[in-house]
Design a protein around this motif. Structure first.
Motif, PDB file in Angstrom:
ATOM      1  N   SER A  87       0.822  -1.216   0.000  1.00 29.52           N
ATOM      2  CA  SER A  87       0.000   0.000   0.000  1.00 29.52           C
ATOM      3  C   SER A  87       0.854   1.264   0.000  1.00 29.52           C
ATOM      4  O   SER A  87       0.351   2.342  -0.300  1.00 29.52           O
ATOM      5  CB  SER A  87      -0.920   0.017   1.221  1.00 29.52           C
ATOM      6  N   GLY A  88       2.104   1.136   0.374  1.00 33.38           N
ATOM      7  CA  GLY A  88       2.967   2.307   0.463  1.00 33.38           C
ATOM      8  C   GLY A  88       2.774   3.103   1.734  1.00 33.38           C
ATOM      9  O   GLY A  88       3.370   4.170   1.902  1.00 33.38           O
ATOM     10  N   ALA A  89       1.962   2.609   2.651  1.00 31.61           N
ATOM     11  CA  ALA A  89       1.729   3.312   3.911  1.00 31.61           C
ATOM     12  C   ALA A  89       3.000   3.332   4.751  1.00 31.61           C
ATOM     13  O   ALA A  89       3.729   2.336   4.801  1.00 31.61           O
ATOM     14  CB  ALA A  89       0.606   2.637   4.698  1.00 31.61           C
ATOM     15  N   ALA A  90       3.255   4.454   5.390  1.00 32.83           N
ATOM     16  CA  ALA A  90       4.365   4.541   6.337  1.00 32.83           C
ATOM     17  C   ALA A  90       3.868   3.951   7.654  1.00 32.83           C
ATOM     18  O   ALA A  90       2.923   4.457   8.249  1.00 32.83           O
ATOM     19  CB  ALA A  90       4.796   5.980   6.520  1.00 32.83           C
ATOM     20  N   PHE A  91       4.490   2.864   8.085  1.00 35.07           N
ATOM     21  CA  PHE A  91       4.065   2.191   9.305  1.00 35.07           C
ATOM     22  C   PHE A  91       5.288   1.707  10.058  1.00 35.07           C
ATOM     23  O   PHE A  91       6.391   1.670   9.526  1.00 35.07           O
ATOM     24  CB  PHE A  91       3.132   1.012   8.997  1.00 35.07           C
ATOM     25  N   CYS A  92       5.075   1.318  11.297  1.00 37.50           N
ATOM     26  CA  CYS A  92       6.150   0.697  12.071  1.00 37.50           C
ATOM     27  C   CYS A  92       5.556  -0.103  13.220  1.00 37.50           C
ATOM     28  O   CYS A  92       4.414   0.119  13.624  1.00 37.50           O
ATOM     29  CB  CYS A  92       7.136   1.739  12.596  1.00 37.50           C
ATOM     30  N   LEU A  93       6.351  -1.020  13.719  1.00 37.76           N
ATOM     31  CA  LEU A  93       5.967  -1.767  14.908  1.00 37.76           C
ATOM     32  C   LEU A  93       6.145  -0.888  16.125  1.00 37.76           C
ATOM     33  O   LEU A  93       7.107  -0.118  16.217  1.00 37.76           O
ATOM     34  CB  LEU A  93       6.850  -3.003  15.082  1.00 37.76           C
ATOM     35  N   VAL A  94       5.230  -1.004  17.056  1.00 39.22           N
ATOM     36  CA  VAL A  94       5.328  -0.381  18.365  1.00 39.22           C
ATOM     37  C   VAL A  94       4.976  -1.478  19.370  1.00 39.22           C
ATOM     38  O   VAL A  94       4.700  -2.605  18.981  1.00 39.22           O
ATOM     39  CB  VAL A  94       4.387   0.849  18.486  1.00 39.22           C
ATOM     40  N   GLY A  95       4.978  -1.178  20.629  1.00 40.72           N
ATOM     41  CA  GLY A  95       4.571  -2.173  21.613  1.00 40.72           C
ATOM     42  C   GLY A  95       5.610  -3.259  21.825  1.00 40.72           C
ATOM     43  O   GLY A  95       6.804  -3.077  21.592  1.00 40.72           O
ATOM     44  N   GLY A  96       5.126  -4.412  22.268  1.00 45.63           N
ATOM     45  CA  GLY A  96       6.005  -5.509  22.667  1.00 45.63           C
ATOM     46  C   GLY A  96       6.896  -6.039  21.557  1.00 45.63           C
ATOM     47  O   GLY A  96       8.052  -6.394  21.802  1.00 45.63           O
ATOM     48  N   GLN A  97       6.387  -6.120  20.335  1.00 47.22           N
ATOM     49  CA  GLN A  97       7.243  -6.616  19.247  1.00 47.22           C
ATOM     50  C   GLN A  97       8.337  -5.611  18.919  1.00 47.22           C
ATOM     51  O   GLN A  97       9.442  -6.003  18.539  1.00 47.22           O
ATOM     52  CB  GLN A  97       6.415  -6.959  18.001  1.00 47.22           C
TER      53      GLN A  97
END
Length: 173
Positions: A28-38
């Motif tokens: 999708s090209g969305a800017a995302f990232c992991l947060v939280g425990g992972q």
């Protein structure tokens, strides 16, 4: 057994939900990232969890929610969207709290349990854990896990103690 195979076994991900979530986000090209425990797992010794918490950049959030809604089961809550799929015990949480919206722009690709994904920078992970540990609306067991995650991070990165309020540091002793 490889870390990713182990994680998929623990989450009983027979439907390839994890793979499909990552593929949708990346295509999708969305800017995302992991947060939280992972995200914590990307910086210190990993602890296996059924949760996968994600932050998406503000301009991509609405589009990402619609995309997930087209492909998965979606439940909306005040500050998050729960995404699930039949055939998997993996619990994906999309953070809609605006405090997380800038995390993806500072994220870096890191390995997490056998996958290389964008992960919030260390200081942002600590900040997210502080917010979670102080949130009176979270279940007590979740806040205890947030404290444990903070303890793990501070053991590995003691220079970040100044980023944690004293009331939380006192509970870590």
């Amino acid at each position: 057994m490889q870390a990713l195979d182990y994680w998929k076994a623990v989450t009983a991900d027979r439907s390839q939900f994890l793979d499909r979530v990552v593929e949708l986000l990346e295509s999708s090209g969305a800017a995302f990232c992991l947060v939280g425990g992972q995200a914590v797992n990307a910086y210190v010794e990993p602890v296996v969890s059924l949760d996968l918490d994600l932050a998406v950049a503000a301009p991509d959030l609405e589009r990402t929610e619609r995309l997930f809604d087209e492909h998965f089961l979606v439940e909306r809550f005040p500050d998050s969207v729960k995404v699930s799929a039949p055939g998997s015990d993996l619990r994906v949480q999309l953070q809609t709290d605006p405090r997380y919206a800038s995390f993806p722009e500072r994220a870096e690709r890191r390995e997490v349990l056998g996958l290389t994904l964008p992960v919030a920078r260390l200081e942002d992970v600590v900040q997210g854990k502080v917010w979670a540990a102080l949130d009176p609306n979270r279940r007590a067991s979740k806040r205890q896990k947030d404290l444990a995650d903070l303890a793990r991070l501070l053991e590995g990165y003691p220079h970040l103690r100044g980023s944690v309020p004293q009331e939380l540091l006192d509970r870590l002793l």
